[in-house]
Each structure stands twice: as structure tokens, then as C-alpha cells.
Design a protein around this motif. Structure first.
Motif, mmCIF file in Angstrom:
data_model
loop_
_atom_site.group_PDB
_atom_site.id
_atom_site.type_symbol
_atom_site.label_atom_id
_atom_site.label_comp_id
_atom_site.label_asym_id
_atom_site.label_seq_id
_atom_site.Cartn_x
_atom_site.Cartn_y
_atom_site.Cartn_z
ATOM 1 N N ASN A 139 -1.563 -0.333 10.194
ATOM 2 C CA ASN A 139 -1.555 0.916 10.956
ATOM 3 C C ASN A 139 -1.968 0.698 12.413
ATOM 4 O OD1 ASN A 139 -0.985 3.761 10.515
ATOM 5 N ND2 ASN A 139 -3.111 4.121 11.104
ATOM 6 N N MET A 140 -2.877 -0.277 12.623
ATOM 7 C CA MET A 140 -3.291 -0.609 13.993
ATOM 8 C C MET A 140 -2.160 -1.303 14.744
ATOM 9 S SD MET A 140 -7.177 -1.935 13.270
ATOM 10 C CE MET A 140 -7.232 -2.884 14.784
ATOM 11 N N LEU A 141 -1.456 -2.217 14.043
ATOM 12 C CA LEU A 141 -0.398 -2.990 14.695
ATOM 13 C C LEU A 141 0.883 -2.178 14.850
ATOM 14 C CD1 LEU A 141 -0.906 -6.397 12.815
ATOM 15 C CD2 LEU A 141 -1.689 -5.789 15.115
ATOM 16 N N ILE A 142 1.188 -1.339 13.844
ATOM 17 C CA ILE A 142 2.417 -0.530 13.871
ATOM 18 C C ILE A 142 2.016 0.923 13.613
ATOM 19 C CG2 ILE A 142 4.781 -0.328 12.983
ATOM 20 C CD1 ILE A 142 4.343 -3.103 11.658
ATOM 21 N N PRO A 143 1.644 1.647 14.671
ATOM 22 C CA PRO A 143 1.070 2.997 14.504
ATOM 23 C C PRO A 143 1.969 3.997 13.779
ATOM 24 C CG PRO A 143 0.708 2.172 16.733
ATOM 25 C CD PRO A 143 1.644 1.214 16.076
ATOM 26 N N ASN A 144 3.284 3.848 13.861
ATOM 27 C CA ASN A 144 4.181 4.851 13.266
ATOM 28 C C ASN A 144 4.694 4.463 11.878
ATOM 29 O OD1 ASN A 144 4.040 6.568 15.537
ATOM 30 N ND2 ASN A 144 5.533 5.276 16.613
ATOM 31 N N THR A 145 3.940 3.634 11.186
ATOM 32 C CA THR A 145 4.338 3.231 9.831
ATOM 33 C C THR A 145 4.417 4.454 8.919
ATOM 34 O OG1 THR A 145 3.113 1.198 10.182
ATOM 35 C CG2 THR A 145 3.801 1.638 7.942
ATOM 36 N N ASN A 146 5.342 4.413 7.959
ATOM 37 C CA ASN A 146 5.463 5.502 6.976
ATOM 38 C C ASN A 146 4.102 5.766 6.333
ATOM 39 O OD1 ASN A 146 5.925 7.032 4.591
ATOM 40 N ND2 ASN A 146 8.073 6.376 4.607
ATOM 41 N N PRO A 147 3.598 7.005 6.366
ATOM 42 C CA PRO A 147 2.262 7.285 5.827
ATOM 43 C C PRO A 147 2.148 7.037 4.324
ATOM 44 C CG PRO A 147 3.408 9.325 6.402
ATOM 45 C CD PRO A 147 4.210 8.196 6.969
ATOM 46 N N MET A 148 3.283 6.992 3.609
ATOM 47 C CA MET A 148 3.225 6.707 2.171
ATOM 48 C C MET A 148 2.891 5.242 1.889
ATOM 49 S SD MET A 148 3.441 9.328 0.285
ATOM 50 C CE MET A 148 3.912 8.698 -1.324
ATOM 51 N N MET A 149 2.904 4.397 2.934
ATOM 52 C CA MET A 149 2.523 2.988 2.751
ATOM 53 C C MET A 149 1.169 2.875 2.062
ATOM 54 S SD MET A 149 1.407 0.273 5.712
ATOM 55 C CE MET A 149 0.068 1.390 6.166
ATOM 56 N N ILE A 150 0.219 3.722 2.456
ATOM 57 C CA ILE A 150 -1.127 3.632 1.889
ATOM 58 C C ILE A 150 -1.112 3.909 0.389
ATOM 59 C CG2 ILE A 150 -1.839 6.045 2.306
ATOM 60 C CD1 ILE A 150 -4.599 4.920 3.076
ATOM 61 N N VAL A 151 -0.210 4.807 -0.059
ATOM 62 C CA VAL A 151 -0.124 5.132 -1.484
ATOM 63 C C VAL A 151 0.430 3.944 -2.263
ATOM 64 C CG1 VAL A 151 0.816 6.749 -3.178
ATOM 65 C CG2 VAL A 151 0.144 7.579 -0.916
ATOM 66 N N VAL A 152 1.394 3.224 -1.661
ATOM 67 C CA VAL A 152 1.938 2.015 -2.313
ATOM 68 C C VAL A 152 0.835 0.972 -2.492
ATOM 69 C CG1 VAL A 152 3.551 0.095 -2.058
ATOM 70 C CG2 VAL A 152 4.262 2.419 -1.432
ATOM 71 N N PHE A 153 0.030 0.760 -1.441
ATOM 72 C CA PHE A 153 -1.068 -0.196 -1.542
ATOM 73 C C PHE A 153 -2.121 0.269 -2.568
ATOM 74 C CE2 PHE A 153 0.425 -2.136 2.455
ATOM 75 C CZ PHE A 153 0.210 -3.476 2.151
ATOM 76 N N LEU A 154 -2.315 1.572 -2.671
ATOM 77 C CA LEU A 154 -3.253 2.080 -3.669
ATOM 78 C C LEU A 154 -2.765 1.769 -5.085
ATOM 79 C CD1 LEU A 154 -4.414 5.572 -2.300
ATOM 80 C CD2 LEU A 154 -5.475 3.334 -2.003
ATOM 81 N N CYS A 155 -1.447 1.802 -5.285
ATOM 82 C CA CYS A 155 -0.889 1.451 -6.605
ATOM 83 C C CYS A 155 -1.155 -0.022 -6.930
ATOM 84 C CB CYS A 155 0.608 1.751 -6.653
ATOM 85 S SG CYS A 155 0.992 3.519 -6.672
ATOM 86 N N ILE A 156 -1.031 -0.896 -5.914
ATOM 87 C CA ILE A 156 -1.341 -2.320 -6.118
ATOM 88 C C ILE A 156 -2.817 -2.476 -6.474
ATOM 89 C CG2 ILE A 156 -1.475 -4.590 -5.004
ATOM 90 C CD1 ILE A 156 0.915 -3.651 -3.230
#
Length: 457
Positions: free
Chosen positions: A343-360
Motif C-alpha cells: 500500500n505504501m509502494l502502490i497507493p491505489n492498490t485494489n482495497p480487497m487485496m487486504i482481504v486476500v492476504f487475510l485469507c492466507i
């Protein structure tokens, strides 16, 4: 006597671990109930009240775990599980009939309910570890975790099925239906025997031998285990006369107590329950869609948890406890830290990215820290202090759970979700370091051998 009906070992192991269903249902049910409760009582902007209602069960569990551990040393594991089931039934019904806008009432009732949840979390692992042979202890204690996550999945499904009811009915039924698994637990456990180790400690050797005939196949194995239990019980009886809370941290036991309590505390401070309690609200914040329409996400998390618990049962006694815990903690830490970096490197990343990482995160948590915490707590404490030490470990676990449940909505109201999860990620890494240097390996070793290692430290 020849025709005396034996209790099948499968029945003993199933209902011995069924307390996990209650534990899991109540962890999970507020996930779906909360969005409706917020609408019904207009709590959308009351992060502190939401945090207290959610975490009140964990606050009660802090005391329930400690009290149940002590009382089970006097009354027995089985009797205390029965008492917990009764409290759970009463608390569930009282939650469902809360007066409108009765936030304080609901918080008090859920604290009462939490004493039963905390008791179950302390008693079930102790009971299972004392019933299981050393070679199967990881798998059978892992059954407790499967019950917990099955209870969570059950609550998520119930929440999803009730989501189209009017708000004031939906959340009440979600909370009140927890009385049903509590009733099933009571009926099942009423037919279970007491733990053989507790019976020997209470001077009931004939009863202990009879229980072992239900769960061990070989007479030589029974004779050897009875001899081991009796020898340990004699030593512990001498020590128990001078056992106090201070004894837990005396030279003889300190190493093992710190290991068990540390693992139990880290499991919660790593932030898993932030996901389980608040996943609809996390998705709402990421996507802007209403939390009450995001109730499929808890079911996805629940399915991952159940699959992970079954994976754990399959591999439990093939890998060292410490290896799995350190692997899981490393991946969990990265799953929390990487979204903040991206999020710091690519500020406009899809906000659902965090949910994918939470699944991992949930996937790796489900077959490492989730089951292994309770396996280690069940294995690592010597008999003389097991009740008190298991209760204390459970209390530290619930302190972590309470603080995470209370503070997460407050933290996310004042900082980004990525930053909050990055903090949890650092705690995951610290948990790996703690395991490497402070936790003994317990796989495939008798409880007596583990105690000897602690004595020699």
C-alpha cells in the motif's frame, strides 16, 4: 460385571472435544449479529460500545478459565464441563432476550456467558490430553480445534440464513440459538467418564483402570500407563500440599509454565480474532458495501478454518510442534505486513487485496497456531499444577482475545486497516522468536517425560 456396557472410545473423544463447538459458536456468532445489532440500536458510530459488546465474552472468559482450572483439580474435569454447559445455556437465552438499547445489560450477560466459554477453553484440552495416548495426543487434541472451527462455521451459516429477518429478530436469534449446542454438550458429557489421571490423583485407581480399558487396547499398555500415572501422582501429591500460585513460577516449573502461557498469549495478540469478529466490517471498510451484505465472507473464512483443522489432524504427529508453529507464525506475519508495504509502494492498490492476504493468514493459522496452542497447553504442564497452569494460560489467551476484540474497532477508527494489521504482523514474528527459544518440543513424548525436561532446566 462381564456384561457391563463399555463407552466407545470414539464417543469419549467426540464429546470430550464437543465443548469446542460452544467456544467456536460464540467466537463466530457476533460476527454476523453485530451488523444487525448496530442498525437496531444505532451503534454505527459507537466504536467503544461495539468493542465492549463484542469482547465482553472474552472478558468473562479470563476469569472462567482461571476458576475452572482450579475447581477442576477439586471436582474433576467432567463435572466442570457440565457446569459450563448449564451456564452457557442460560447466558445464550438471556442474550437473545436483551431489552432494546440495553447495551449494559447485554455486556453483563455476555461477561457471564464468557465464564462458561473460558472454562470450556481450559477444561477441554486438559481432559483430551489426559485421555489420549502419547502417540495420538496431537491428533485428538487437534479434534478440539476442529470442533472450535466447526462451531464458528456453524455460527456463520446460521448468521447467513437469518440475515433476511428484521434486524431486531436476526441478531437475537443468532445469539439465542447457541443454547442448542450447549444442551447437546450437557447430554453427551453426562455419559462420559472422568479423566484417569484425575481419578488416580483422587485415590480411585480401580475407576481409572476401568476408564483406560475404554481407550487403550493393550493390557500391557494399560499396566504401564497406570504405573506411570501412579508414580507421577505420588510425587505430585507430595508437592501439591505446598502448591500455590507462586509455585507455578518456582524453579522446577518456571520453564514449562512460561512456555505454555507465552504460546497461549501470543496466539491471541497475533490478531486472529480481529478477523473472526469483524470480517464483515473489514470488508465494508475496504469496499464501501454494507457489512450486513458481506456475510458470505465469514463462511469463506470458516470453510478455510475447518479444512485447515483437518489438514492439522492429518499431519499432527508427523511434524514437530515447534516446526509447524514457526512456519505458521512466519507466513502469518508476512500476510499482515505485506499489505502495508504494498500500500505504501502502490497507493491505489485494489482495497480487497487486504482481504486476500487475510485469507492466507487464516489458512496458515488454521493448521498451526490455532490447534497447536491448545495441544501444547494440554501437554506441557505437570500434573501438580496442570489445573492452575492451564487456567492461567487460558486466562492470558482470553486477555489477548479481549483486548483485540475491544481495541480493533477503536484502532481502525483512528488509523488505516493496513497499519493495524502490520502491528499484528510484528507480534506474529515475535511469537516465532519466542517459540524458538522458550518452547520445548512435546510431540510423541509422555506427559511425565515432558515434566522431567522442565525439572532439569
Amino acid at each position: 460385571m462381564e456384561k457391563e456396557k463399555k463407552i466407545p472410545s470414539g464417543f469419549i473423544y467426540f464429546f470430550g472435544s464437543f465443548g469446542g463447538i460452544l467456544f467456536g459458536y460464540d467466537i463466530g456468532v457476533m460476527t454476523g449479529a453485530l451488523p444487525f445489532l448496530q442498525i437496531d440500536w444505532s451503534l454505527q458510530n459507537s466504536a467503544g460500545v461495539v468493542g465492549w459488546i463484542t469482547s465482553a465474552v472474552m472478558f468473562g472468559a479470563i476469569f472462567g478459565g482461571a476458576l475452572a482450572g482450579q475447581l477442576s483439580d477439586k471436582l474433576g474435569r467432567r463435572k466442570m464441563i457440565l457446569i459450563s454447559a448449564i451456564i452457557f445455556m442460560i447466558g445464550s437465552v438471556l442474550s437473545g432476550v436483551s431489552p432494546h438499547n440495553g447495551s449494559i445489560y447485554l455486556i453483563i450477560v455476555r461477561i457471564f456467558l464468557g465464564t462458561a466459554v473460558g472454562a470450556a477453553s481450559a477444561l477441554v484440552p486438559a481432559y483430551m490430553s489426559e485421555m489420549a495416548p502419547a502417540k495420538l495426543r496431537g491428533q485428538l487434541s487437534g479434534l478440539n480445534q476442529t470442533m472450535i472451527v466447526s462451531g464458528m462455521l456453524l455460527s456463520y451459516i446460521v448468521d447467513f440464513l437469518l440475515k433476511d429477518l428484521p434486524e431486531h429478530w436476526a441478531w437475537r436469534l443468532m445469539l439465542g440459538l447457541a443454547a442448542i449446542p450447549a444442551l447437546i454438550l450437557y447430554v453427551g458429557v453426562a455419559k462420559l467418564p472422568e479423566s484417569p489421571r484425575f481419578l488416580v490423583k483422587s485415590g480411585k485407581e480401580d475407576e481409572a483402570r476401568k476408564v483406560l480399558t475404554y481407550i487403550r487396547k493393550d493390557d500391557n499398555e494399560i499396566d504401564q500407563e497406570m504405573a506411570d500415572i501412579k508414580a507421577t501422582a505420588q510425587d505430585e501429591t507430595k508437592a501439591a500440599t505446598s502448591t500455590s500460585w507462586g509455585t507455578l513460577f518456582s524453579g522446577k516449573y518456571r520453564y514449562l509454565v512460561i512456555a505454555g502461557i507465552g504460546v497461549a498469549a501470543f496466539q491471541q495478540f497475533q490478531g486472529a480474532n480481529a478477523i473472526f469478529y469483524y470480517i464483515p466490517l473489514i470488508v465494508e471498510k475496504a469496499t464501501g458495501n454494507a457489512a450486513s451484505s458481506a456475510l458470505m465472507w465469514p463462511i469463506i473464512q470458516g470453510v478455510i478454518l475447518v479444512i485447515g483443522s483437518l489438514v492439522y489432524i492429518a499431519i499432527a504427529d508427523k511434524f514437530n510442534r515447534r516446526t509447524l508453529i514457526m512456519l505458521g507464525g512466519t507466513v502469518m506475519g508476512l500476510s499482515f505486513i505485506l499489505p502495508a508495504i504494498i500500500n505504501m509502494l502502490i497507493p491505489n492498490t485494489n482495497p480487497m487485496m487486504i482481504v486476500v492476504f487475510l485469507c492466507i493468514y487464516v489458512a496458515f493459522y488454521s493448521f498451526t497456531w490455532a490447534p497447536l496452542t491448545w495441544v501444547i497447553v494440554g501437554e506441557v504442564f505437570p500434573l501438580a499444577i496442570r489445573g492452575r497452569a492451564s487456567g492461567l494460560a487460558s486466562s492470558f489467551n482470553w486477555i489477548g482475545s479481549f483486548l483485540v476484540g475491544l481495541l480493533f474497532p477503536i484502532m481502525t477508527a483512528s488509523m488505516s486497516q493496513e497499519a493495524v494489521f502490520a502491528i499484528f504482523g510484528i507480534i506474529c514474528v515475535l511469537g516465532v522468536v519466542f517459540t524458538k527459544f522458550c518452547v520445548p518440543e512435546t510431540r510423541g513424548r509422555s506427559l511425565e517425560e515432558i515434566e522431567e525436561e522442565g525439572t532439569n532446566k
